[in-house]
Enzyme design. Structure first.
Site, PDB file in Angstrom:
ATOM      1  N   THR A   1      -1.252   1.252 -10.425  1.00 57.09           N
ATOM      2  CA  THR A   1      -2.529   0.692  -9.991  1.00 57.09           C
ATOM      3  C   THR A   1      -3.293   1.639  -9.078  1.00 57.09           C
ATOM      4  OG1 THR A   1      -3.568  -1.393  -9.295  1.00 57.09           O
ATOM      5  CG2 THR A   1      -1.756  -0.538  -7.914  1.00 57.09           C
TER       6      THR A   1
ATOM      7  N   GLU B   1     -12.438   1.017 -10.184  1.00 53.12           N
ATOM      8  CA  GLU B   1     -12.057   0.130 -11.287  1.00 53.12           C
ATOM      9  C   GLU B   1     -13.008   0.171 -12.479  1.00 53.12           C
ATOM     10  OE1 GLU B   1      -9.544  -1.003  -7.950  1.00 53.12           O
ATOM     11  OE2 GLU B   1     -11.699  -0.644  -8.081  1.00 53.12           O
TER      12      GLU B   1
ATOM     13  N   ARG C   1       0.651   3.895  -3.165  1.00 48.50           N
ATOM     14  CA  ARG C   1       0.050   5.194  -2.837  1.00 48.50           C
ATOM     15  C   ARG C   1       1.106   6.276  -2.647  1.00 48.50           C
ATOM     16  NH1 ARG C   1      -5.596   4.243   0.389  1.00 48.50           N
ATOM     17  NH2 ARG C   1      -5.793   1.998   0.077  1.00 48.50           N
TER      18      ARG C   1
ATOM     19  N   GLU D   1       0.828  -1.214   0.000  1.00 53.21           N
ATOM     20  CA  GLU D   1       0.000   0.000   0.000  1.00 53.21           C
ATOM     21  C   GLU D   1       0.857   1.256   0.000  1.00 53.21           C
ATOM     22  OE1 GLU D   1      -3.105   0.215  -0.512  1.00 53.21           O
ATOM     23  OE2 GLU D   1      -3.929  -1.766  -0.060  1.00 53.21           O
TER      24      GLU D   1
ATOM     25  N   ASP E   1      -5.329  -9.476  -8.790  1.00 57.16           N
ATOM     26  CA  ASP E   1      -5.676  -8.522  -9.850  1.00 57.16           C
ATOM     27  C   ASP E   1      -4.498  -7.745 -10.457  1.00 57.16           C
ATOM     28  OD1 ASP E   1      -5.406  -7.159  -7.434  1.00 57.16           O
ATOM     29  OD2 ASP E   1      -7.411  -6.292  -7.452  1.00 57.16           O
TER      30      ASP E   1
END
Length: 448
Positions: A436, A352, A113, A109, A236
């Site tokens: 992503t 998404e 981010r 994360e 994913d």
């Protein structure tokens, strides 16, 4: 399982158009709503990781703030031309954000981010302070890779470098190279690229004879602990980065891993139900069908298919995503497409489906995707807007709101809505790859 019966999803109808003037109006409205959410953060949570939009309070991920929301939101502001807001966020980050903290942080994360956000913001603004912070963060995170397999620990301490948490997954191990690789290109230090690339390769090497990966593995032993294979949570973005690392770095090994991997997912996970295309769960070793769930996270896949040139399959799966959204006017987290039942009813403001809508519009020019995006945006505002920002939905069947506004709503959801209606030159897909977390990373041309 909630056992909520739903009507059979209907094929999306296009009964209107969104011309350039309407698109410009919608882009301006997206910008206004972004400012509403950002304004709520500034008023009630400034200096903290995130806003609690119902109680009008702040929350932090750890004992000390890492400025998740400002870092995640900064490049969105720059792309939207919100110069004053961007300047304020940039100064907060450059002067107040320190990673010299005794905190055990979630490696994946923080990479997507914070590291991704800092690198993108640096490339957009040229502010060297942001690159310096990115390099400091990347250096502090590197010990996460110090395992026998090269697959990273789940958590790493920013001050001591101690890693912990051994049960990880393909997404967390394989969704790191865009960020670390860009850091290598910008600093000239190859170690970042090498560590992240090895983690991606080691994940791929553990695929089954069917070229499928499972849902969880142990980073110390490298053994699978869950062999369910699908395109959703915990897997994913592994698929996403195989393709995107080829696009950003021209890394032929990434393309060589992508080709059999996507072919296997399309062969084994895809399922036709009443003429509609869905993707569900199978066992990675046998290919045997184990589940029929599709949800908000899976909805990234049509965009990835379109981006990689598989337009027809992308269109069909996007139709299913949109049908799932239209069951209640906001998509659920998970939906059993065979039983036509919602199995997880929350909506944490995920981007998404909007991401895929944008990719399909950009790559086909088909006006139906702007019409689709308008419906998504209007529903999003109707159900998620609050007095202080935007709130997650606890249950899409009742539209009860939850006191949570993840930073990704500003990094991704609003950004993809804006890009869908803004002029296409806002992002040059030939030169830029979005990570992503929707942080645009630009190709770095080597210095002669």
């Amino acid at each position: 399982m909630l056992g909520i019966a739903a009507e059979k999803p209907a094929a999306p109808a296009v009964a209107q158009t969104v011309d350039d003037a309407e698109a410009a109006r919608l882009a301006a409205q997206v910008k206004t709503e972004f400012l509403h959410a950002w304004g709520g953060y500034k008023t009630h949570a400034w200096g903290h990781d995130a806003l609690k939009p119902l109680s009008k309070a702040s929350q932090d991920w750890y004992a000390q703030s890492l400025l998740m929301t400002p870092v995640d939101a900064l490049d969105t502001m720059v792309l939207m031309g919100l110069d004053e807001e961007a300047k304020g966020a940039r100064e907060l980050i450059a002067t107040q954000l320190s990673f010299d903290k005794d905190l055990d942080v979630k490696h994946f994360e923080v990479v997507i981010r914070l590291l991704g956000g800092l690198l993108s913001a640096y490339q957009l603004t040229g502010d060297e302070r942001l690159l310096k912070q990115a390099e400091d963060l990347g250096t502090r995170l590197l010990p996460a890779f110090d395992t026998p397999t090269g697959l990273p620990y789940v958590n790493v301490n920013l001050r001591t470098g101690k890693g912990q948490g051994v049960e990880s997954n393909p997404a967390e191990a394989g969704t790191l190279l865009l960020e670390y690789g860009t850091l290598s290109k910008l600093t000239g230090n190859p170690v970042f690229y090498e560590k992240a690339k090895r983690a991606l390769v080691e994940t791929y090497k553990r695929r089954s004879k069917l070229d499928l990966v499972g849902e969880r593995f142990d980073v110390v032993t490298g053994k699978w602990t869950n062999t369910s294979s699908h395109i959703g949570a915990r897997i994913d973005s592994y698929y996403e980065y195989l393709w995107k690392c080829w696009k950003l770095f021209d890394d032929k090994e990434c393309l060589a891993m992508w080709t059999p991997s996507v072919a296997a997912a399309n062969r084994y996970n895809a399922e036709e139900v009443d003429g509609a295309l869905w993707f569900g769960q199978v066992d990675m070793h046998t290919g045997k069908r184990t589940g029929h769930e599709y949800g908000a996270l899976d909805a990234f896949y049509p965009g990835l298919l379109a981006y990689s040139g598989d337009i027809d399959r992308a269109r069909r799966l996007q139709d299913s995503s949109f049908a799932m959204w239209n069951l209640h006017g906001i998509e659920p987290e998970a939906y059993d497409y065979r039983k036509r039942e919602i199995t997880s009813a929350g909506y944490p403001l995920r981007p998404e489906i909007v991401e895929s809508t944008w990719y399909l519009y950009r790559l086909t020019g088909d006006p139906q995707y702007r019409v689709m995006g308008k419906k998504l945006f209007e529903d999003f505002v109707r159900h998620c807007r609050t007095e202080a920002g935007y709130a997650a939905i606890e249950d899409v069947t009742t539209m009860k709101q939850a006191d949570d506004m993840e930073s990704f709503v500003l990094a991704e959801t609003f950004k993809y809505f804006y890009l869908l209606f803004a002029p296409p030159e806002t992002i040059d897909l030939e030169k830029v790859v979005l990570n992503t977390e929707a942080h645009p990373l630009r190709r770095v041309v080597p210095t002669p």
